[in-house]
Design a protein around this motif. Structure first.
Motif, PDB file in Angstrom:
ATOM      1  N   TYR A 102      31.932  39.167  30.806  1.00  0.00           N
ATOM      2  CA  TYR A 102      33.142  39.992  30.834  1.00  0.00           C
ATOM      3  C   TYR A 102      32.874  41.262  31.630  1.00  0.00           C
ATOM      4  O   TYR A 102      31.722  41.635  31.852  1.00  0.00           O
ATOM      5  CB  TYR A 102      33.601  40.321  29.411  1.00  0.00           C
ATOM      6  N   TYR A 103      33.958  41.888  32.105  1.00  0.00           N
ATOM      7  CA  TYR A 103      33.811  43.145  32.839  1.00  0.00           C
ATOM      8  C   TYR A 103      33.740  44.316  31.882  1.00  0.00           C
ATOM      9  O   TYR A 103      34.511  44.378  30.918  1.00  0.00           O
ATOM     10  CB  TYR A 103      35.027  43.375  33.747  1.00  0.00           C
ATOM     11  N   ASP A 104      32.857  45.251  32.156  1.00  0.00           N
ATOM     12  CA  ASP A 104      32.875  46.516  31.446  1.00  0.00           C
ATOM     13  C   ASP A 104      34.112  47.272  31.927  1.00  0.00           C
ATOM     14  O   ASP A 104      34.364  47.358  33.135  1.00  0.00           O
ATOM     15  CB  ASP A 104      31.604  47.305  31.786  1.00  0.00           C
ATOM     16  N   GLY A 105      34.879  47.787  30.998  1.00  0.00           N
ATOM     17  CA  GLY A 105      36.164  48.392  31.321  1.00  0.00           C
ATOM     18  C   GLY A 105      36.149  49.391  32.468  1.00  0.00           C
ATOM     19  O   GLY A 105      36.850  49.235  33.454  1.00  0.00           O
ATOM     20  N   SER A 106      35.299  50.418  32.388  1.00  0.00           N
ATOM     21  CA  SER A 106      35.389  51.485  33.385  1.00  0.00           C
ATOM     22  C   SER A 106      34.537  51.214  34.626  1.00  0.00           C
ATOM     23  O   SER A 106      34.970  51.489  35.739  1.00  0.00           O
ATOM     24  CB  SER A 106      34.987  52.821  32.750  1.00  0.00           C
ATOM     25  N   THR A 107      33.344  50.656  34.444  1.00  0.00           N
ATOM     26  CA  THR A 107      32.481  50.469  35.616  1.00  0.00           C
ATOM     27  C   THR A 107      32.762  49.152  36.337  1.00  0.00           C
ATOM     28  O   THR A 107      32.365  48.974  37.470  1.00  0.00           O
ATOM     29  CB  THR A 107      30.984  50.450  35.225  1.00  0.00           C
ATOM     30  N   ARG A 108      33.424  48.230  35.663  1.00  0.00           N
ATOM     31  CA  ARG A 108      33.683  46.879  36.156  1.00  0.00           C
ATOM     32  C   ARG A 108      32.389  46.097  36.430  1.00  0.00           C
ATOM     33  O   ARG A 108      32.377  45.142  37.198  1.00  0.00           O
ATOM     34  CB  ARG A 108      34.581  46.912  37.403  1.00  0.00           C
ATOM     35  N   LYS A 109      31.322  46.520  35.792  1.00  0.00           N
ATOM     36  CA  LYS A 109      30.086  45.731  35.878  1.00  0.00           C
ATOM     37  C   LYS A 109      30.231  44.485  35.011  1.00  0.00           C
ATOM     38  O   LYS A 109      30.939  44.508  33.999  1.00  0.00           O
ATOM     39  CB  LYS A 109      28.896  46.567  35.384  1.00  0.00           C
ATOM     40  N   VAL A 110      29.547  43.421  35.420  1.00  0.00           N
ATOM     41  CA  VAL A 110      29.625  42.174  34.659  1.00  0.00           C
ATOM     42  C   VAL A 110      28.584  42.201  33.539  1.00  0.00           C
ATOM     43  O   VAL A 110      27.394  42.378  33.789  1.00  0.00           O
ATOM     44  CB  VAL A 110      29.391  40.955  35.574  1.00  0.00           C
ATOM     45  N   LEU A 111      29.058  42.081  32.307  1.00  0.00           N
ATOM     46  CA  LEU A 111      28.160  42.085  31.161  1.00  0.00           C
ATOM     47  C   LEU A 111      28.107  40.685  30.544  1.00  0.00           C
ATOM     48  O   LEU A 111      29.002  39.879  30.762  1.00  0.00           O
ATOM     49  CB  LEU A 111      28.640  43.107  30.125  1.00  0.00           C
ATOM     50  N   PHE A 112      27.054  40.443  29.768  1.00  0.00           N
ATOM     51  CA  PHE A 112      26.840  39.118  29.203  1.00  0.00           C
ATOM     52  C   PHE A 112      26.616  39.225  27.699  1.00  0.00           C
ATOM     53  O   PHE A 112      25.762  39.980  27.252  1.00  0.00           O
ATOM     54  CB  PHE A 112      25.619  38.478  29.892  1.00  0.00           C
ATOM     55  N   ASP A 113      27.410  38.489  26.946  1.00  0.00           N
ATOM     56  CA  ASP A 113      27.280  38.458  25.495  1.00  0.00           C
ATOM     57  C   ASP A 113      26.579  37.153  25.094  1.00  0.00           C
ATOM     58  O   ASP A 113      27.193  36.093  25.060  1.00  0.00           O
ATOM     59  CB  ASP A 113      28.677  38.550  24.867  1.00  0.00           C
TER      60      ASP A 113
END
Lengths: 136, 401
Positions: A102-113
């Motif tokens: 998913y994208y981190d809201g403000s940075t738009r970096k791709v994060l992984f859960d």
């Protein structure tokens, strides 16, 4: 307390034709969900499985698997997104069936859960820069 | 009305107001284009996506004894380079792959190495293996050359990309019942995902939709160094359908760009592979837009909600070159995570990194405000919508006409 444990099982050749999981389920009160399996006669078998049940029961099951010479790895340690390689494009986000990326809201970096991942491996194939790796 | 010379004078004095395209959206929204045009001098854009029509040409310098690679063969880390030039000039394209790559023999092929990767390794300072053969002449007697080289010990290394920076692009979906492996990434069956490739509001040509500022000769950020717009890109197609604001609703303008590879860096030139498709190069480009008048501010103020991309079925329409589209999606929708096509809601995936586009626009902004980058007047215009320039299909003919 009920817990879910996701593990990768490596079956030695001599165990591949034994009903290992079935025997465990009969013996213990435990739910299982096979996410992926590659079990061929006369070859090492590989299975990605989730066990859900009471904490002490799950622990027993895992211990018994180990005692049977099955190599056991916790799955979440095996999936990695290398942030030095990742460009944060997000092509994995559209591919992932469980929204583990998913994208981190403000940075738009791709994060992984990790918790949401079912190791379908689409992201591994789909990543243009091969930032996502899975090791069994 | 400001001239580029006036803006450059402000840059030199440290008085210029420079904002990124994202920041400019807010300025125009708050103050309107008239005020925004007065207050802001430069808008910086950025994009970072796979761009297959990318390449380098190199001059190695002459070994002793000399070899005429021209007319012979040349491999760089096992990847074939074009050797139809002079003695020690060669050309390498991003999509070139080693001849022993199994390709799609075991479908979908991995395509784990190729031209794009050689370019990334070269620009990152790593050693590259050069293997060349020739037939030998009186003036160029050597017939074989096998040597390692790196960027710093060859004469020239020029990045030259015949088509980059697509102004808008297709959103790819798959209506079939099997997985597709395309240059738009993996497309899941039955409309499982929708892949798009644009930096949206940061994208250079979407902020200058009618090629008012960007032209031949425009100085740009290219792969971490300085480059220039060399020409309009191949397949430049300015006369497509546009919104009332002038923004193309289909893939439209493109740019050919050129620059010195020796100044660039591997963070902004990345080798990449599409499973089942091939190798490519991800290119980082940033273009400054001088805010000479209100028109420029107006275009820079168009929000993602008013920019649209066509949704194309890559199971049939695209491979068969059919013109039909399944609908349009706004960039606001595309960036929100899902689009609606008919009754379906389809999750979106991006091939172009907005994080990197933002970084590039920010770096360019810093270059300009630290006075190390000034703006240029284009020496010639790119063909616009009135030019009549149109992308053609290739009509196959079996006989000589």
């Amino acid at each position: 307390m009920k817990i879910s444990e996701r593990v990768v099982l490596k079956f030695p050749r001599e165990l591949v034709d034994k009903p290992t999981i079935s025997n465990l389920v009969k013996k213990y009160d435990i739910e299982f969900n096979i996410l992926q399996a590659q079990v061929l006669p006369q070859k090492e078998g590989l299975m990605v499985i989730v066990f859900t049940g009471e904490e002490n029961v799950v622990k027993h099951v895992l211990k018994e698997l180990k005692n049977q010479n099955i190599i056991l790895q916790r799955l979440k340690q095996d999936i990695t997104k290398d942030d030095k390689i990742c460009t944060h494009c997000g092509v994995c986000i559209g591919l992932c069936p469980t929204n583990a990326f998913y994208y981190d809201g403000s940075t738009r970096k791709v994060l992984f859960d990790y918790e949401k991942c079912i190791t379908c491996m689409l992201c591994v194939k789909g990543c243009m820069v091969r930032a996502i790796k899975i090791k069994f | 009305m400001k001239t580029i010379e006036e803006i450059n004078e402000k840059i030199r004095k440290g008085q210029a107001v420079i904002v990124t395209a994202e920041e400019m959206l807010e300025v125009v929204k708050k103050k309107g284009e008239v005020k925004a045009a007065k207050e802001v001098d430069v808008v910086t854009t950025g994009t970072f996506g796979p761009m297959c029509s990318s390449s380098i040409y190199l001059n190695f310098g002459h070994p002793a004894p000399r070899i005429k690679i021209g007319g012979g063969t040349c491999f760089l880390n096992g990847v074939p380079a074009y050797a139809g030039l002079a003695a020690v000039d060669v050309y390498l394209g991003a999509t070139a792959i080693p001849p022993d790559d199994p390709k799609n023999l075991y479908y979908p092929g991995e395509f784990s190495y190729g031209g794009g990767y050689v370019i990334e390794e070269l620009v990152s300072g790593r050693s590259i293996l050069l293997e060349a053969t020739s037939y030998g002449t009186d003036c160029y007697p050597r017939k074989e050359l096998r040597s390692y080289f790196s960027l710093k010990n060859i004469n020239e290394a020029i990045l030259f990309n015949p088509r980059n920076c697509y102004q808008n692009y297709n959103v790819a979906v798959n209506s079939s019942d099997r997985m597709l492996y395309t240059y738009m990434g993996i497309l899941k069956p039955n409309f499982g995902n929708a892949n798009f490739c644009s930096a949206g509001v940061l994208s250079p040509l979407l902020r200058d939709p009618e090629y008012y500022s960007i032209g031949i000769g425009t100085k740009i950020f290219l792969g971490g160094g300085i480059g220039y717009v060399a020409w309009h890109g191949t397949q430049h197609n300015p006369s497509v359908e546009r919104t009332s604001e002038g923004v193309p609703k289909r893939p439209a303008g493109t740019l050919a760009v050129i620059g010195d590879l020796k100044q660039m860096n591997g963070e902004f030139l990345r080798g990449a592979s599409f499973v089942g498709y091939g190798v490519t190069l991800i290119v980082g480009i940033g273009i400054p837009i001088p805010v000479v008048d209100e028109k420029v501010a107006f275009w820079c103020g168009i929000p993602a909600e008013k920019m649209f991309a066509p949704v194309v079925d890559y199971s049939k329409s695209y491979p068969e070159r059919k013109p039909d589209i399944l609908g349009e999606a706004s960039y606001a929708e595309l960036f929100s995570g899902s689009i609606k096509v008919g009754e379906r809601t389809i999750p979106t995936g991006a091939l172009s990194s907005f994080v990197m586009a933002r970084k590039i626009a920010g770096i360019l902004k810093n270059w300009i405000s630290s006075r190390s980058f000034e703006l240029t007047n284009p020496v010639a215009k790119l063909p616009g919508k009135e030019s009549g320039v149109k992308m053609k299909g290739f009509e196959t003919k079996e006989k000589i006409q």
